[in-house]
Design a protein around this motif. Structure first.
Motif, PDB file in Angstrom:
ATOM      1  N   ILE A   1       0.832  -1.215   0.000  1.00 18.93           N
ATOM      2  CA  ILE A   1       0.000   0.000   0.000  1.00 18.93           C
ATOM      3  C   ILE A   1       0.865   1.264   0.000  1.00 18.93           C
ATOM      4  N   PRO A   2       1.888   1.353   0.865  1.00 10.42           N
ATOM      5  CA  PRO A   2       2.709   2.569   0.815  1.00 10.42           C
ATOM      6  C   PRO A   2       3.349   2.818  -0.549  1.00 10.42           C
ATOM      7  N   HIS A   3       3.915   1.780  -1.139  1.00  9.97           N
ATOM      8  CA  HIS A   3       4.559   1.984  -2.445  1.00  9.97           C
ATOM      9  C   HIS A   3       3.536   2.369  -3.508  1.00  9.97           C
ATOM     10  N   ALA A   4       2.381   1.705  -3.512  1.00  8.51           N
ATOM     11  CA  ALA A   4       1.356   2.026  -4.507  1.00  8.51           C
ATOM     12  C   ALA A   4       0.882   3.473  -4.338  1.00  8.51           C
ATOM     13  N   LEU A   5       0.587   3.881  -3.100  1.00  7.81           N
ATOM     14  CA  LEU A   5       0.098   5.246  -2.866  1.00  7.81           C
ATOM     15  C   LEU A   5       1.163   6.285  -3.202  1.00  7.81           C
ATOM     16  N   GLN A   6       2.419   5.990  -2.899  1.00  8.08           N
ATOM     17  CA  GLN A   6       3.490   6.921  -3.267  1.00  8.08           C
ATOM     18  C   GLN A   6       3.593   7.052  -4.786  1.00  8.08           C
TER      19      GLN A   6
END
Length: 144
Positions: A94-99
């Motif tokens: 989730i963090p990588h996708a949102l970034q």
């Protein structure tokens, strides 16, 4: 072999011995400090589950949608096939996708504008919330 080469090898060997000589409790404590400090491959602070839950329910200004509108309250009921399940998701997915959405490196008509206003703490909080939910993810490795 030159003296400089011998010195470099001796120095590297000394560093290797020093690194390997840490006791297990010291190494474990270092790993816990690293995790407690919020280090992740996404470089974000520690996430807060309760704050992430509130954020997941909040309507975004850019789209008028909330995370749970499209992904479900526990992150396991996406409204369509291309939308991923977020409940129990791997810690850094989730963090990588949102970034990537926030930076414009990943495009989606709803997610790109939705993520554009998220700060690092918001992203960490959302990841903590959805990561804490019961997952319905399946490993598809070897599935034909």
């Amino acid at each position: 072999m030159t003296n400089a080469s011998r010195l470099a090898i001796a120095l590297l060997a000394t560093l290797a011995v020093a690194a390997c000589s840490k006791s297990e409790p010291e190494a474990a404590a270092g790993a816990e400090e690293h995790a407690a400090a919020g280090h992740s491959s996404a470089g974000l602070p520690s996430g807060r589950i309760a704050a992430g839950e509130e954020l997941a329910k909040a309507k975004g200004k850019a789209t008028g949608q909330s995370c749970i509108d499209c992904h479900g309250s526990e992150g396991n009921a996406p409204i369509d096939d291309p939308s991923p399940k977020l409940g129990g998701q791997y810690a850094d997915y989730i963090p990588h996708a949102l970034q990537q959405y926030r930076a414009g490196d990943r495009q989606h008509p709803l997610m790109t504008p939705q993520a554009a206003t998220l700060g690092d703490q918001d992203i960490a909080d959302l990841a903590a919330y959805f990561g804490s939910r019961q997952g319905q993810l399946r490993d598809l490795h070897g599935v034909e």
